[in-house]
Design a protein around this motif. Structure first.
Motif, PDB file in Angstrom:
ATOM      1  N   GLY A   1      34.951  50.012  39.732  1.00 53.04           N
ATOM      2  CA  GLY A   1      35.531  48.734  39.372  1.00 53.04           C
ATOM      3  C   GLY A   1      34.459  47.672  39.347  1.00 53.04           C
ATOM      4  N   THR A   2      34.847  46.456  39.023  1.00 52.27           N
ATOM      5  CA  THR A   2      33.951  45.303  39.152  1.00 52.27           C
ATOM      6  C   THR A   2      34.702  44.221  39.908  1.00 52.27           C
ATOM      7  OG1 THR A   2      34.623  44.217  37.083  1.00 52.27           O
ATOM      8  CG2 THR A   2      32.822  45.830  36.948  1.00 52.27           C
ATOM      9  N   ASP A   3      33.952  43.419  40.665  1.00 51.80           N
ATOM     10  CA  ASP A   3      34.554  42.418  41.539  1.00 51.80           C
ATOM     11  C   ASP A   3      33.777  41.116  41.384  1.00 51.80           C
ATOM     12  OD1 ASP A   3      35.264  40.858  43.895  1.00 51.80           O
ATOM     13  OD2 ASP A   3      36.082  42.703  44.744  1.00 51.80           O
ATOM     14  N   THR A   4      34.478  40.053  40.985  1.00 52.11           N
ATOM     15  CA  THR A   4      33.903  38.715  40.890  1.00 52.11           C
ATOM     16  C   THR A   4      34.415  37.859  42.035  1.00 52.11           C
ATOM     17  OG1 THR A   4      33.813  38.929  38.480  1.00 52.11           O
ATOM     18  CG2 THR A   4      33.581  36.715  39.375  1.00 52.11           C
ATOM     19  N   GLY A   5      35.746  37.785  42.165  1.00 50.62           N
ATOM     20  CA  GLY A   5      36.350  37.037  43.257  1.00 50.62           C
ATOM     21  C   GLY A   5      37.453  37.816  43.940  1.00 50.62           C
ATOM     22  N   GLY A   6      37.363  39.166  43.892  1.00 51.46           N
ATOM     23  CA  GLY A   6      38.361  40.004  44.540  1.00 51.46           C
ATOM     24  C   GLY A   6      38.921  41.108  43.675  1.00 51.46           C
ATOM     25  N   SER A   7      38.336  41.359  42.509  1.00 49.55           N
ATOM     26  CA  SER A   7      38.928  42.269  41.523  1.00 49.55           C
ATOM     27  C   SER A   7      38.878  43.742  41.905  1.00 49.55           C
ATOM     28  CB  SER A   7      38.263  42.075  40.159  1.00 49.55           C
ATOM     29  OG  SER A   7      38.600  40.817  39.628  1.00 49.55           O
ATOM     30  N   ILE A   8      38.117  44.104  42.932  1.00 47.60           N
ATOM     31  CA  ILE A   8      38.192  45.444  43.513  1.00 47.60           C
ATOM     32  C   ILE A   8      39.009  45.390  44.799  1.00 47.60           C
ATOM     33  CG2 ILE A   8      36.901  47.300  44.652  1.00 47.60           C
ATOM     34  CD1 ILE A   8      34.567  46.731  42.787  1.00 47.60           C
ATOM     35  N   ARG A   9      38.704  44.418  45.634  1.00 52.74           N
ATOM     36  CA  ARG A   9      39.279  44.369  46.986  1.00 52.74           C
ATOM     37  C   ARG A   9      40.766  44.051  46.978  1.00 52.74           C
ATOM     38  NH1 ARG A   9      35.259  39.884  48.662  1.00 52.74           N
ATOM     39  NH2 ARG A   9      35.497  39.540  46.406  1.00 52.74           N
ATOM     40  N   GLN A  10      41.185  43.126  46.130  1.00 48.65           N
ATOM     41  CA  GLN A  10      42.599  42.746  46.105  1.00 48.65           C
ATOM     42  C   GLN A  10      43.489  43.874  45.564  1.00 48.65           C
ATOM     43  OE1 GLN A  10      44.489  41.790  43.190  1.00 48.65           O
ATOM     44  NE2 GLN A  10      45.868  40.162  43.797  1.00 48.65           N
TER      45      GLN A  10
END
Length: 418
Positions: free
Chosen positions: A192-201
């Motif tokens: 995935g890719t995460d900028t402001g939570g795009s994997i973690r959320q």
């Protein structure tokens, strides 16, 4: 379709367990890939309306493209190499899904947008090349909020992704496709890719494991940019050990990425195994004081506190730290992110790059082609962020908004460094 428990057989295995069975000859890579392809076919669903892709599919709708032929060919090569007694990478033959923001040669890369519908990249991203070098069959490309802008996976131009536990609910976003694919046992691993939570959320909403690595720890070369100073590629899995295994594959320095960190990834797998065994003695964990209290739901706070106690019981040292400027971080994030969105998406103009729409009437000027193209090619959420970012970067407002947000970022960095 719901996944209220691990299905039997190959698709129910973790990546680490599957890798062990592959190495022992208990299952072939072709069998493993075919089992996951069958799982995708059974759970991802058929198109609701084949003539209207915006409605997506009736099932999970985690995949925008399924890469069956190539995945099976890579799996067959791995099986043949293993039969010859060749030494293979740890995850050789283990299938993986890739977020459709990461360019892959031979597969379409759409970023979930009409603007790039059908686009075939002439090259591989660095992380894609590393997956190929690790001999990992790529099952396909996963759905996402358009250009990674959203937190529900409802902003894809090709239909919503749904939460595998309950198809009436969202899986989070923007990387809901990767999280849903892993949670639905369509793939043991995903990128995935995460900028402001795009994997973690999405990991939180689907009960999977998602990691945003330290910025620069994984190459961004070949990853379609949303906000360049914030984007990062990371692993999605069902266990911490699997996340560590994948992180070691894709992480490390890349000369193609000027922001890439020079040091090695480190032995993440050994750390994950130690943590799983309850051996966290010597690990020092900082708990940010400002990430508690008002604004946090009671249930979320309870789970956070339980996680801290689990770390403590496993031997970790828990230290409370204060980041007084953290309260301004969210506002700064939205200004920086939208400003970089405005800049990065300027190239999709119908002239140099991306989809092209010609105006129906009137003079055929560049300005009118750009207007028609961007109106048709971008969805509502992308347009909102472009407008906000363009305003923040405009003359007379740059220092007040974008410049101030950069100063706040520096203050937050100093808090964490201290």
């Amino acid at each position: 379709m719901t996944t209220t428990g691990s299905p039997q057989g190959v698709v129910g295995l973790s990546a680490a367990a599957l890798a062990q069975q592959l190495a022992a000859g208990e299952v072939s890579s072709v069998e493993a890939v075919q089992a996951h392809l069958d799982r995708i076919e059974a759970t991802d669903g058929a198109p609701v309306d084949p003539g209207d892709r915006t409605r997506g599919k009736a099932g999970v709708n985690a995949f925008l493209h399924v890469n069956a032929e190539e995945a099976l060919a890579v799996a067959a090569d791995v099986d043949a190499a293993r039969a010859r007694g060749e030494e293979l990478p740890a995850l050789a033959g283990v299938p993986i899904a890739v977020k459709d923001l990461i360019v892959t040669k031979g597969q379409p890369t759409t970023a979930g947008s009409r603007m790039l519908e059908g686009w075939m990249s002439p090259y591989d991203a660095t992380v894609t090349r590393r997956l190929r070098a690790a001999r990992m069959p790529m099952l396909g490309k996963t759905n996402l909020d358009e250009f990674a802008m959203g937190s529900t996976s409802e902003h894809s131009a090709f239909g919503d992704t749904r939460n595998p536990w309950d198809l009436s609910r969202v899986p989070g976003g923007s990387g809901g496709g990767s999280a849903a694919a892993v949670t639905a046992f369509q793939a043991p691993l995903a990128l995935g890719t995460d900028t402001g939570g795009s994997i973690r959320q999405p990991a939180a909403l689907t009960g999977s494991v998602g990691v945003k690595p330290t910025y620069g720890g994984v190459s961004r070369y070949g990853v379609i940019a949303m906000a360049s100073s914030l984007d990062q590629v990371g692993p999605v899995s069902r266990t911490v050990l699997d996340a560590a295994l994948l992180h070691e594959v894709v992480g490390g320095h890349d000369p193609h990425d000027s922001t890439s960190l020079p040091g090695p990834v480190g032995d993440l797998v050994a750390q994950a195994r130690a943590g799983a065994a309850g051996g966290l003695k010597g690990l020092r964990v900082g708990v940010v004081k400002e990430l508690t209290g008002e604004g946090f739901q009671a249930g979320v706070q309870q789970r956070f506190d339980e996680a801290v106690e689990l770390l403590r019981s496993a031997g970790a040292e828990i230290v409370e730290v204060s980041t007084p400027n953290f309260r301004y971080a969210l506002g700064a994030y939205y200004l920086i992110m939208s400003s970089e969105v405005s800049s990065n998406l300027a190239k999709y103009d119908g002239v140099r790059f991306g989809h092209r729409v010609l105006p129906e009437d009137g003079p055929m000027t560049i300005e009118r082609v750009m207007g028609a193209t961007r109106a048709a090619g971008f969805g509502a959420e992308v347009k909102r962020r472009i407008i906000l970012g363009t305003y923040a970067l405009s003359a007379g407002y740059y220092d007040a908004y974008y410049g101030s947000a950069q100063k706040v970022r520096t203050l937050v960095q100093r808090d964490f460094a201290a």
